[in-house]
Design an enzyme around this catalytic site. Structure first.
Site, short mmCIF file in Angstrom:
data_model
loop_
_atom_site.label_atom_id
_atom_site.label_comp_id
_atom_site.label_asym_id
_atom_site.label_seq_id
_atom_site.Cartn_x
_atom_site.Cartn_y
_atom_site.Cartn_z
N ASP A 1 -0.09 4.88 1.49
CA ASP A 1 -0.23 5.71 2.69
C ASP A 1 0.01 4.91 3.96
O ASP A 1 -0.59 3.85 4.17
CB ASP A 1 -1.63 6.33 2.74
CG ASP A 1 -1.87 7.27 1.57
OD1 ASP A 1 -1.10 8.23 1.43
OD2 ASP A 1 -2.83 7.02 0.80
N ASP B 1 0.87 -1.16 0.00
CA ASP B 1 0.00 0.00 0.00
C ASP B 1 0.92 1.22 0.00
O ASP B 1 2.14 1.10 0.18
CB ASP B 1 -0.90 -0.04 1.24
CG ASP B 1 -1.88 1.10 1.31
OD1 ASP B 1 -2.27 1.61 0.24
OD2 ASP B 1 -2.25 1.50 2.42
#
Length: 524
Positions: free
Chosen positions: A88, A86
């Site tokens: 963030d 991912d």
């Protein structure tokens, strides 16, 4: 021997046998052969305390390294060929300024777009008030911590910025148990929603602040409308690009630890590992951040890059096809027959991703910070290995390593053992001592909560029970760590072993090891 010392010794014999490095001290003359002629009625709690501290001060403790990777499930990095990330709070870590930014923008949107009172502008973001993993009762406007067995932890229920008395909580819920049917599913669609995202900290704080304002001013309001309005404004901060533009305009202020993420990616690339990125953030935002973290050529490190993936729908909805995005953000209409290195793709779905790449099963390890949106479906449906990024770990471990916490927990465990052993004695003197111990145990449990967070305590514990968050973490993450940089401490052939924690009916006859006492990768 008087029965008090028999009880003490049975507790401590158990404790000492499970500690490998126990060294007798000057207090070791309290042995099983000690004869005791103290009358029961004159045996004081002070004497027991003195003895307990002598014993526990002689039990060596091990500090936990905050940079350790912890295992819920056995996993060998030698089996991992493909690493997914991912963006963030996995590759990009943000400073505390970001939560203040989100709070302020959402607060102002409530006032301008939803006609909430101007007086709300006086409220500022309160760092460290809430913790991740809390539950919110939408209809009662209550924020609370729930343990792995669906019990509310009393003392952690807040309406606005003030705690709700335990008696009121018990009356509202007819006890402390929250039925499964009203608790949140993975995506927060029922009566009690759970905040699992790090981005949700400003959302929780804003809910509490608006509730606080309404109560202070005796304003009648509908809690369901408030919840939906706050959720919508928080979504607008992201979806309408307000937060993205603010971060891009002052990236030095908001992104931190970039060099560590870069080092991890370089290490994996040097060992010939394939890598991919799947994020819900838009390309411009990711490109600006990754260029800051890695450099303009960051896309050369990744075999596949997918933006605006719409997780968790990405893992379940087969209908959305991939769409290619140009460097300037334009969407192309051609059908995607393969996912090419150097290209940027939008949306799509995991089933198409698996078909086009062939990256299936336990040779894939995916890292994310959201236990549900990032990891749950990959574990339950697709057999990928999963790694949870839990930034809060570093702070909590540092607290657990302090002498204050170690002594507090040692004494709390000793008290619990003593109460368990002594409760079978029903004479008045024994029961008086036990009652005092129970009162002291209750007081100390509150202290151990407050040492992590004065309102809600530890992210991982509701007193002695795991939290609901912690139980989900152990189910959906094979490994977990404070940051992706923890990988730098390990050889890529390392095997992670979970601790064999005794079940309640098992005897702890095996030696316990500390996973932070590992042999570090000599190349790191």
């Amino acid at each position: 021997m008087c029965f008090y010392f028999e009880s003490l010794m049975s507790v401590f014999q158990f404790e000492l046998k499970t500690r490998v490095n126990y060294q007798p001290t000057q207090c070791s003359n309290f042995s099983g052969s000690l004869q005791c002629n103290i009358d029961r009625s004159t045996f004081q709690t002070f004497t027991v305390k003195k003895f307990l501290f002598c014993v526990f001060i002689s039990i060596s403790t091990h500090e936990v390294d905050p940079d350790t990777i912890f295992a819920n499930n056995e996993m060998s990095l030698q089996d991992i060929e493909i690493y997914g990330f991912d963006y963030d709070y996995t590759l990009a870590f943000y400073s505390s300024h970001l939560h203040t930014l989100i709070f302020n923008i959402a607060r102002d949107l409530l006032i301008s777009n939803h006609r909430y009172p101007e007086g709300l502008r006086k409220y500022e973001y309160i760092p460290d008030f809430a913790v991740r993993g809390l539950h919110y009762d939408v209809q009662k406007a209550l924020l609370m911590k729930i343990d792995a067995f669906h019990y509310i932890q009393l003392g952690t229920v807040y309406r606005g910025l003030h705690p709700v008395p335990d008696e009121e909580v018990i009356a509202m819920y007819e006890g402390c148990h929250v039925p499964l049917e009203i608790m949140s599913d993975f995506y927060g669609k029922v009566m009690i929603s759970q905040f699992m995202d790090i981005f949700s900290l400003p959302e929780m704080t804003l809910l509490l602040c608006v509730n606080d304002y309404f109560m202070k001013h005796n304003i009648d309001y509908e809690p369901v409308h408030l919840y939906k309005d706050v959720k919508e404004t928080i979504r607008d901060v992201h979806v309408k690009g307000i937060m993205y533009r603010a971060v891009e305009a002052d990236i030095d202020k908001y992104i931190c630890y970039g060099e560590q993420s870069h080092a991890v990616l370089k290490k994996l690339s040097a060992h010939g590992k394939k890598m991919f990125l799947i994020t819900n953030s838009p390309f411009d935002f990711v490109d600006r951040g990754m260029s800051y973290i890695v450099g303009k050529d960051w896309r050369d490190l990744f075999d596949v890059v997918i933006v605006q993936a719409d997780k968790p729908g990405f893992f379940n909805d087969r209908r959305k096809p991939f769409r290619r995005v140009t460097d300037k953000g334009a969407l192309l209409w051609d059908r995607i027959h393969r996912l090419e290195k150097g290209q940027i793709y939008k949306q799509g779905n995991l089933y198409e991703f698996l078909r086009l790449t062939g990256w299936r099963g336990s040779k894939v390890l995916y890292f994310g910070d959201h236990i549900y949106s990032d990891l749950a479906d990959l574990t339950l449906k697709h057999g990928w290995r999963t790694g949870a990024i839990i930034p809060e770990l570093r702070k909590e471990i540092k607290i657990m390593n302090t002498p204050e916490f170690v002594h507090m927990m040692s004494w709390l465990q000793a008290l619990t053992g003593l109460i368990e052993q002594m409760q079978v004695h029903w004479d008045p003197a024994s029961q008086a001592v036990v009652e005092e111990w129970i009162k002291e145990r209750d007081a100390m449990r509150s202290q151990t909560k407050d040492i992590f967070n004065a309102q809600f305590g530890s992210l991982f514990r509701a007193y002695h029970n795991p939290t609901y968050f912690s139980r989900r973490l152990s189910r959906f993450a094979d490994i977990y760590m404070a940051s992706i940089s923890c990988l730098l401490n390990y050889d890529l052939r390392h095997i992670f072993f979970p601790r064999r924690t005794p079940l309640q009916h098992e005897s702890p006859y095996w030696l316990e090891y500390n996973p932070s006492e590992i042999i570090r990768d000599p190349e790191s």
